[in-house]
Write an enzyme that holds these catalytic residues in place. Structure first.
Site, PDB file in Angstrom:
ATOM      1  CE  LYS A 182      32.555 -17.062   7.741  1.00 21.65           C
ATOM      2  NZ  LYS A 182      31.955 -17.533   9.011  1.00 21.65           N
ATOM      3  N   PRO A 216      34.188 -16.274  14.080  1.00 22.17           N
ATOM      4  CG  PRO A 216      33.239 -14.340  14.982  1.00 22.17           C
ATOM      5  CD  PRO A 216      34.019 -15.563  15.368  1.00 22.17           C
ATOM      6  N   GLY A 220      36.510 -16.100   6.959  1.00 21.25           N
ATOM      7  CA  GLY A 220      36.070 -15.011   6.098  1.00 21.25           C
ATOM      8  C   GLY A 220      37.203 -14.103   5.690  1.00 21.25           C
ATOM      9  CD  GLU A 258      20.266  -8.941   1.989  1.00 23.93           C
ATOM     10  OE1 GLU A 258      20.040  -8.010   2.794  1.00 23.93           O
ATOM     11  OE2 GLU A 258      20.019 -10.124   2.228  1.00 23.93           O
ATOM     12  CB  CYS A 291      18.238  -7.788   6.188  1.00 28.15           C
ATOM     13  SG  CYS A 291      17.838  -8.937   4.861  1.00 28.15           S
ATOM     14  CD  GLU A 392      19.797  -4.665  10.256  1.00 27.21           C
ATOM     15  OE1 GLU A 392      19.033  -5.185   9.430  1.00 27.21           O
ATOM     16  OE2 GLU A 392      21.035  -4.736  10.171  1.00 27.21           O
TER      17      GLU A 392
END
Length: 489
Positions: A182, A216, A220, A258, A291, A392
């Site tokens: 996906k 989105p 999932g 990750e 990342c 981040e």
């Protein structure tokens, strides 16, 4: 910008539209224009993909026929290499990658790392002999066998989609799993090409399925909660990774994550060519959308003013060198979407409000074009407690923090919820290595060394993730261990 053909779903060996022919617009970051349509999968489409993957794993020889699947993965790689021009077009127009990024991580590194996985495959151990043990008056022979875990749901990001898709799809397929990929809604073509070329390569129906959707979350969520899916591999934000862990707990699903990073680059006072090291730290490659980028620059307090002057001059010199679609030396283009551009600008405004000094950039740049452009940005006078130093940003925003001595540099680097990458530079290699060994991070560069490659395991500490990608360790993430004890006749 070119118009791409409609990106279709790949389910049970068939390229097809979504239920009802539903599509959504694929927007190009350089212009903000529609560059194509992508199939907008329904819940029924996702259900069909899960059922196909489950059937292919349970009723075919895919999990056990090592030679067959290696040959097909190799054929798929050959087709990707033959279609390099298509990959480049996708990376440039859909991802918004400048040519420097295309020729490195986006396409070239994808293909090279894929080859590294195939080179690692023959080194995998599928059995391990634990020898004999005498107990209870008889002898038992003990043996471990390593088997594919089952159906894998691979949920991937938009920043380096071809590279991350290859990591997950190829590792899982080599392990003997079946896969539902996906891709992120922003980069459907980078996922759909896996289905198109898998069909051309002759993959058995259901072994690899590709689902695209504008929503989105819907697909999932279905993958994460469905008991027929045995493992979720996800690359993306830490917040979504935590959500996946919570949702997957109900079916005791294995999760392989990750996640984010806020990595530190430490430049010590004895670094040879200190000015070059500082200047090279500007965060511009692929607009900071990585990342593993080092978005915190730590420099000695004794040389802090010198570092600021170097950075100011470097950013000024770079101010006309970014945002050029056809420049082979351009390392920074737009960010992926309007939403991401606005998010980054929000952090810039936050940094000013927190009291940091905006040394360079910070502005949206509509004069660069109709796409999603924000300037390379640098904050100084930052302390590590500020949100711009802790969170981040995922954009071209560098924060510069002074440190007193080695212990202070280590403390600041480790004062983060993340631990994905980092770097240390010094004229004294042993000094740099000693510092590197004390940084709580999954990968770290010392004096410019490269710790990230397709044959090496990659992953993070703390809230930067669980598990390792790439190399033998990356394939092993998709295996179960079965212990057999038997009495010889």
């Amino acid at each position: 910008m070119p118009m791409f053909p409609e990106a279709k779903l790949f389910i049970d060996g068939v390229l097809r539209p979504a239920e009802g022919g539903k599509t959504y617009d694929n927007i190009g970051p350089w212009t903000g224009d529609v560059i194509g349509k992508a199939a907008d999968a329904s819940a029924a489409d996702v259900e069909a993909a899960i059922a196909a993957a489950r059937r292919a794993f349970d009723t075919t020889d895919w999990p056990t026929n090592h030679e067959k699947r290696f040959a097909l993965v190799k054929k798929l790689h050959e087709l990707f290499v033959a279609n390099t021009d298509r990959l480049v077009a996708i990376a440039r127009n859909e991802v918004g990658a400048p040519l420097v990024a295309v020729n490195r991580a986006q396409v070239a590194n994808c293909l090279d790392s894929w080859k590294a996985l195939m080179d690692a495959y023959p080194k995998l151990n599928w059995e391990k002999d634990y020898g004999a043990k005498q107990a209870y008056g008889f002898t038992t022979q003990r043996q471990a066998v390593y088997e594919a875990i089952g159906v894998v749901g691979a949920i991937t990001p938009w920043n380096f989609p071809l590279y991350v898709n290859a990591e997950k799809v190829v590792s899982a397929l080599l392990a003997g799993c079946t896969v539902i990929l996906k891709p992120a809604p922003d980069t459907p073509l980078a996922g759909v090409i896996f289905g198109e070329l898998a069909q051309e390569a002759g993959f058995p129906p259901g072994v690899l399925n590709v689902i695209t959707a504008a929503d989105p979350a819907m697909a999932g969520e279905m993958l994460v909660t469905d008991p027929r899916v045995d493992l979720i591999t996800f690359t993306g934000s830490t917040a979504i990774g935590k959500h996946i862990m919570r949702q997957g707990a109900e079916t005791m699903k294995r999760v392989f994550l990750e996640l984010g990073g806020k990595s530190a680059s430490i430049i010590l006072e004895d670094t040879p060519n200190f000015a070059q090291a500082v200047a090279s730290s500007i965060l511009v490659f692929h607009a900071g959308q990585g990342c593993a980028v080092t978005s915190r620059l730590l420099v000695p307090k004794a040389r802090y003013e010198e570092a600021k002057a170097i950075l100011k001059a470097t950013y000024e010199a770079y101010s006309t060198k970014w945002g050029h679609f056809d420049d082979p030396a351009c390392a920074m283009g737009p960010v992926v979407s309007k939403k991401q551009m606005e998010r980054i600008k929000g952090y810039v405004d936050l940094g000013v409000k927190e009291g940091a000094t905006l040394l360079a950039g910070g502005n949206l740049r509509p004069d660069m074009g109709t796409g999603w452009f924000i300037e390379p940005t640098c904050f100084v006078d930052v302390n590590n407690k500020m949100r711009i130093a802790q969170e981040e940003i995922f954009g071209p925003v560098l924060v510069v923090i002074p440190f007193e001595d080695d212990e202070d540099a280590i403390r600041i680097a480790n004062d983060s919820p993340y631990g994905l990458s980092g770097s240390v530079q010094s004229g004294d290699l042993n000094r740099a290595l000693n510092i590197a060994k004390r940084i709580r991070t999954g990968t770290i560069s010392v004096n410019g060394g490269l710790p990230i490659s397709g044959e090496l395991p990659f992953g993070g500490y703390k809230q930067s993730g669980i598990g390792r990608a790439w190399g033998i360790e990356g394939i092993e993430e998709y295996l179960e261990t079965k212990l057999i004890g038997y009495r010889a006749a």
